[in-house]
Scaffold this motif. Sequence first.
Motif, PDB file in Angstrom:
ATOM      1  N   ASP A  58       0.834  -1.210   0.000  1.00 45.71           N
ATOM      2  CA  ASP A  58       0.000   0.000   0.000  1.00 45.71           C
ATOM      3  C   ASP A  58       0.867   1.258   0.000  1.00 45.71           C
ATOM      4  O   ASP A  58       0.543   2.248  -0.656  1.00 45.71           O
ATOM      5  CB  ASP A  58      -0.922   0.016   1.223  1.00 45.71           C
ATOM      6  CG  ASP A  58      -2.105  -0.948   1.059  1.00 45.71           C
ATOM      7  OD1 ASP A  58      -2.159  -1.652   0.029  1.00 45.71           O
ATOM      8  OD2 ASP A  58      -2.960  -0.997   1.970  1.00 45.71           O
ATOM      9  N   ARG A 106     -10.655  -1.199  -2.422  1.00 46.27           N
ATOM     10  CA  ARG A 106     -10.078  -0.822  -1.123  1.00 46.27           C
ATOM     11  C   ARG A 106      -8.852   0.081  -1.306  1.00 46.27           C
ATOM     12  O   ARG A 106      -8.728   1.127  -0.670  1.00 46.27           O
ATOM     13  CB  ARG A 106      -9.666  -2.085  -0.345  1.00 46.27           C
ATOM     14  CG  ARG A 106      -9.087  -1.812   1.035  1.00 46.27           C
ATOM     15  CD  ARG A 106      -8.388  -3.008   1.649  1.00 46.27           C
ATOM     16  NE  ARG A 106      -7.156  -3.391   0.981  1.00 46.27           N
ATOM     17  CZ  ARG A 106      -5.984  -2.777   1.113  1.00 46.27           C
ATOM     18  NH1 ARG A 106      -5.889  -1.710   1.883  1.00 46.27           N
ATOM     19  NH2 ARG A 106      -4.908  -3.207   0.468  1.00 46.27           N
ATOM     20  N   ASP A 136     -12.702  -6.215  -5.081  1.00 46.98           N
ATOM     21  CA  ASP A 136     -12.804  -5.649  -3.727  1.00 46.98           C
ATOM     22  C   ASP A 136     -11.465  -5.038  -3.306  1.00 46.98           C
ATOM     23  O   ASP A 136     -11.416  -3.965  -2.699  1.00 46.98           O
ATOM     24  CB  ASP A 136     -13.204  -6.734  -2.717  1.00 46.98           C
ATOM     25  CG  ASP A 136     -14.676  -7.128  -2.853  1.00 46.98           C
ATOM     26  OD1 ASP A 136     -15.430  -6.404  -3.530  1.00 46.98           O
ATOM     27  OD2 ASP A 136     -15.052  -8.171  -2.287  1.00 46.98           O
ATOM     28  N   GLU A 137     -10.370  -5.731  -3.633  1.00 50.45           N
ATOM     29  CA  GLU A 137      -9.041  -5.237  -3.257  1.00 50.45           C
ATOM     30  C   GLU A 137      -8.723  -3.931  -4.005  1.00 50.45           C
ATOM     31  O   GLU A 137      -8.217  -2.969  -3.421  1.00 50.45           O
ATOM     32  CB  GLU A 137      -7.991  -6.325  -3.572  1.00 50.45           C
ATOM     33  CG  GLU A 137      -6.540  -5.913  -3.457  1.00 50.45           C
ATOM     34  CD  GLU A 137      -6.096  -5.553  -2.037  1.00 50.45           C
ATOM     35  OE1 GLU A 137      -6.910  -5.643  -1.101  1.00 50.45           O
ATOM     36  OE2 GLU A 137      -4.921  -5.138  -1.895  1.00 50.45           O
ATOM     37  N   VAL A 169      -9.897   3.602  -2.712  1.00 53.58           N
ATOM     38  CA  VAL A 169     -10.585   4.434  -1.711  1.00 53.58           C
ATOM     39  C   VAL A 169      -9.563   4.953  -0.690  1.00 53.58           C
ATOM     40  O   VAL A 169      -9.599   6.129  -0.305  1.00 53.58           O
ATOM     41  CB  VAL A 169     -11.734   3.650  -1.028  1.00 53.58           C
ATOM     42  CG1 VAL A 169     -12.275   4.406   0.181  1.00 53.58           C
ATOM     43  CG2 VAL A 169     -12.865   3.376  -2.029  1.00 53.58           C
ATOM     44  N   ALA A 170      -8.620   4.101  -0.317  1.00 53.11           N
ATOM     45  CA  ALA A 170      -7.598   4.542   0.658  1.00 53.11           C
ATOM     46  C   ALA A 170      -6.729   5.661   0.062  1.00 53.11           C
ATOM     47  O   ALA A 170      -6.440   6.655   0.742  1.00 53.11           O
ATOM     48  CB  ALA A 170      -6.735   3.343   1.069  1.00 53.11           C
ATOM     49  N   SER A 221     -15.668   6.975  -2.658  1.00 55.77           N
ATOM     50  CA  SER A 221     -16.386   5.741  -2.353  1.00 55.77           C
ATOM     51  C   SER A 221     -16.372   4.869  -3.603  1.00 55.77           C
ATOM     52  O   SER A 221     -16.032   5.341  -4.695  1.00 55.77           O
ATOM     53  CB  SER A 221     -17.823   6.025  -1.911  1.00 55.77           C
ATOM     54  OG  SER A 221     -18.545   6.596  -2.976  1.00 55.77           O
TER      55      SER A 221
END
Length: 425
Positions: free
Chosen positions: A52, A224, A220-221, A227-228, A238
């Motif tokens: 990340d 995620r 989904d990943e 969004v982060a 979102s």
Amino acid sequence: IDAVRIIEAKRDGNELDDDEIDWIVDGYTRGVVPPEQMSALAMAVYFRGMTDREIARWTAAMVDSGTRLDLSDLTRAGRRVPTVDKHSTGGVGDSVTLVLTPLLATWELAVPQLSGRGLGHTGGTLDKLEAIPGWRADLDAATRRRILEETGAVICAAGADLAPADRALYALRDVTGTVPSIPMLAASIMSKKIAEGTGALVLDVKCGSGAFRPDRADADELARVMVAIGTAAGVRTSALVTANHTPLGRAVGNAVEVAECVEILAGGGPPDMVDLTCALAQEALAAVGIDDDPRERLRDGRAMDSFRAMISAQGGDPDAALPVAAHTEELRAPDSGELTWDALGVGRASWLAGAGRTRPGETVDPAAGVLLHRVEGDPVRAGEVVATVHAGDPGRVPAALTELASALEIGAPGTARGPAGVVLG
Ligand code: URA
């Protein structure tokens, strides 16, 4: 720091440090790092992934390759308005942006949409809009802002000033088999969205064979991670994960998708496209504190008026006839039963017909694409026409037709998997 060492580090599964990331993104954007080295690194990232922290830094380096716009003082009719945008991770038949952008602009807000061109089997918003005679994707910052203030909606290319690293990398990824890398997808999308200056962002993360990451867990990943990144950069972000196992709508290509969008803006069009557009519109409106019904504005002509103003402001003629393919060929159902279309196969058929590129910088055929006369779940009879391939170059038709035929399945009742565009999460 040198490029070979960075490539080797990622190839061997090591984490790159901030200086290395900044150096290589900057070097590639300025032409100091050649495409062969960036291709090798992109492939290493594809296989090894990024943490990340690396993705966030890579995205920041891409934003810093140009300027980050500030639209917080944007006005319409003399009043300050919030900005909100939407971006899709890329799918088949996905022309939602063409409808959603002018639809949202019917409220007191502005949509500063930076879009891309076709990538692989997926179409690009800019390629689609360029099918409209006169319409221009390239706008300088002042013109872009003026149009936003006048119409509330703009859809344009990221020019030399906004995330130029993405422009270069996008074209490279498209022709090196590296598009589906989650870090590369996330950084590409988020760098443009952060640089364009939007205050809020809704992501449409595609799932199913039309998507670059078909698996639900990967979608989904990706959601995620994006969004982060957005949230950390101060953009209210979102994401909706939406189905693209089968094409969205009935048109896949350039002019054919524009024509479908015009139908939607006239209050009609395929229900899956309308439903997804409205779901994303509702999410975008909620992000700027508006609770309203988007369907009403598709039905009463307000979204159409907004679309016409947006197209005209960018040099397009909303009344001009769209390009029509010189060659069309029909595909007939080999059997009777319940029909399914595989999104990837239909996207590839449209690409083979000439709607996409196989080499960087190639021009696309605005009239090329596929029209589906029957969609997922429809009952069909053997011999019935289920789709038409459109192409300007007759030499492209046979391969497109073969690909399209292999995307078609006719099964027993209950074979179909439900429509595209359904919000999964
Ligand atoms: N849209 C983008 O802007 N970039 C990608 O990599 C994929 C879809």
